[in-house]
Design a protein around this motif. Structure first.
Motif, short mmCIF file in Angstrom:
data_model
loop_
_atom_site.label_atom_id
_atom_site.label_comp_id
_atom_site.label_asym_id
_atom_site.label_seq_id
_atom_site.Cartn_x
_atom_site.Cartn_y
_atom_site.Cartn_z
N UNK A 305 4.10 -6.16 -6.31
CA UNK A 305 3.73 -4.85 -5.79
C UNK A 305 4.87 -3.86 -5.96
N UNK A 306 4.53 -2.57 -5.94
CA UNK A 306 5.52 -1.51 -6.02
C UNK A 306 5.15 -0.41 -5.03
N UNK A 307 6.14 0.10 -4.34
CA UNK A 307 5.91 1.18 -3.38
C UNK A 307 5.86 2.53 -4.08
N UNK A 308 5.33 3.52 -3.37
CA UNK A 308 5.31 4.89 -3.89
C UNK A 308 6.73 5.33 -4.22
N UNK A 309 6.86 6.19 -5.22
CA UNK A 309 8.17 6.53 -5.74
C UNK A 309 8.88 7.62 -4.94
N UNK A 316 6.09 10.11 4.45
CA UNK A 316 4.81 10.54 5.01
C UNK A 316 3.87 9.36 5.23
N UNK A 317 3.79 8.47 4.25
CA UNK A 317 2.88 7.33 4.38
C UNK A 317 3.28 6.41 5.54
N UNK A 318 4.55 6.05 5.58
CA UNK A 318 4.98 5.13 6.62
C UNK A 318 4.88 5.79 7.99
N UNK A 319 5.21 7.08 8.07
CA UNK A 319 5.14 7.79 9.36
C UNK A 319 3.71 7.87 9.88
N UNK A 320 2.75 7.89 8.95
CA UNK A 320 1.34 7.94 9.33
C UNK A 320 0.77 6.56 9.61
N UNK A 324 3.08 1.77 2.32
CA UNK A 324 3.69 2.54 1.23
C UNK A 324 3.41 1.95 -0.15
N UNK A 325 2.68 0.84 -0.20
CA UNK A 325 2.43 0.19 -1.49
C UNK A 325 1.52 1.07 -2.35
N UNK A 326 1.98 1.36 -3.57
CA UNK A 326 1.21 2.20 -4.48
C UNK A 326 0.37 1.39 -5.45
N UNK A 327 0.85 0.19 -5.80
CA UNK A 327 0.15 -0.61 -6.81
C UNK A 327 0.41 -2.08 -6.58
N UNK A 328 -0.63 -2.88 -6.72
CA UNK A 328 -0.53 -4.34 -6.63
C UNK A 328 -1.03 -4.93 -7.94
N UNK A 329 -0.27 -5.84 -8.49
CA UNK A 329 -0.65 -6.51 -9.72
C UNK A 329 -0.93 -7.98 -9.43
#
Length: 406
Positions: A305-309, A316-320, A324-329
């Motif tokens: 997996x990779x988090x947002x860049x 913003x994502x974590x605070x909400x 934060x994961x943007x993509x899972x392979x």
């Protein structure tokens, strides 16, 4: 093929700190300059993500003694703070991160590395603070001892400042210090590189990581080379530079244990030197590891997996309360086997049958028998009852060998 389960032990943690004073001309990592005002909010989000990982942690067993049948179970647990420039963070923010990380990988049993830019490590008090927080390994990104080249690269330190930072780290109590260098740099000659090698082996560092320059398309240096404003050595010259490094480090008593890494050792009989980086060994042994921070990449088979860049997007994502994961392979058993082979072959000890069986749940010949037979016939690998490793010739063209498993 594999008997590994997603809930298996996680002994390794990567934490990404994306802040930099200035982006280097060659850098294609997820880094951002002039965003120091986001540091506190970023660390708050980072600690929240680390707390979300904490339930995935397990009791960490002591590592097994190192043997030629090198396996994941022989590694120390590790925490690695990379970037970016982690040493830009004030020690109070670093303390918050390490406290959160401790709930995943206990600091008192782990190799804890922080990457530092010599241009930001200006005070022994800061280094002592890191040591007191549980950091026991420092990695200094020196890259070159040629001041004009450092300016071309966009580095913010001089060679003298790099040496001063090394001495300050030693005075602060660090007994494990890595130095990063790049060869094949703009305008660099073999003679200049040999002069650098002669100098750095006198410093008494515990570990060296040496990498040939890679021109990434999205970087200023790539544009300068393509336009002809800057020239870099060709592949034949960089190969000579690599061979020079092999000779100089061997003569100075350093043990090469991976294609690009050398370390001091207290036990010449051990297949892995005393000061080897266990976090990087985890990557080369294709171990699972958690990752946190903007753009951080993690691996827990059967997924990567990779988090947002972006820093703001991550905060913003974590605070909400969002992931934060943007993509899972998704990874297949064949992917696991291929990565276990070509990553492990980077190590001088190669891939042991024990490790391949442990990681993939099957014998390596059952998956790669034909490929291994062909590579052995070509003189690129050698085999024994323990496993398989690159020959000297195979090491010089390693990427061609690795391609056979993809």
């Amino acid at each position: 093929m594999s008997n590994n389960q997603p809930g298996a032990d996680v002994r390794h943690l990567y934490i990404h700190i994306p802040f930099c004073h200035r982006r280097c001309a060659y850098c294609d990592f997820n880094t951002y300059a002039n965003m120091e005002d986001r540091m506190e909010a970023y660390v708050t989000a980072l600690c929240a993500e680390l707390r979300s990982h904490a339930p995935l942690s397990r009791a960490v067993a002591p590592p097994l003694p190192m043997t030629a049948d090198l396996t994941r179970a022989m590694l120390r647990p590790t925490i690695f703070l990379g970037g970016g420039t982690p040493s830009m963070l004030p020690d109070a923010l670093m303390a918050r991160i390490l406290s959160a990380a401790d709930a995943i990988v206990p600091l008192d049993s782990a190799e804890v590395t922080v990457e530092c830019n010599p241009g930001t490590v200006l005070a022994r008090d800061y280094l002592r603070a890191l040591r007191d927080l549980g950091v026991n390994r420092i990695s200094l990104g020196v890259q070159s001892l040629h001041d004009p080249t450092l300016r071309v690269l966009g580095r913010i330190h001089t060679a003298a400042e790099a040496y001063a930072s090394f001495n300050d780290a030693r005075a602060a109590g660090f007994e494990s210090i890595n130095l990063d260098f790049i060869f094949g740099l703009p305008g660099q000659t073999v003679e200049q590189w040999e002069e650098t090698l002669r100098e750095i082996v006198t410093w008494g560092a515990d570990h060296f990581a040496l990498y040939a320059l890679i021109l990434e398309e999205r970087t200023p240096l790539y544009a300068q080379v393509i336009s002809g404003r800057v020239t870099v050595p060709d592949d034949d010259v960089t190969a000579v530079m690599y061979e020079c490094a092999l000779e100089h480090f061997a003569a100075a008593g350093y043990v090469q244990y991976e294609i690009s890494n050398w370390a001091r050792t207290d036990d010449p009989s051990s297949p892995v030197p005393t000061h080897a980086c266990h976090h990087n060994l985890a990557y080369w042994l294709n171990a699972d590891y958690l990752a946190a921070g903007a753009g951080a990449h993690g691996h827990r088979y059967p997924q990567r997996y990779v988090n947002v860049m972006g820093i703001d997007d991550y905060i913003a994502r974590v605070s909400a309360g969002e992931s934060p994961v943007a993509e899972i392979t998704a990874l297949t058993p064949r992917d696991l086997a291929a990565e276990t082979m070509f990553m492990g072959l980077r190590l001088n000890v190669g891939v042991s049958a024990t490790h391949f069986r442990d990681r993939c749940g099957v014998e390596m010949d059952a998956v790669f028998g034909a490929e291994l037979a062909e590579l052995a016939e070509l003189g690129l690998i050698e085999r024994d009852e323990r496993g398989v490793r690159l020959t000297s010739r195979g090491r010089m063209i390693g990427n061609r060998v690795f391609e056979r498993f993809v």
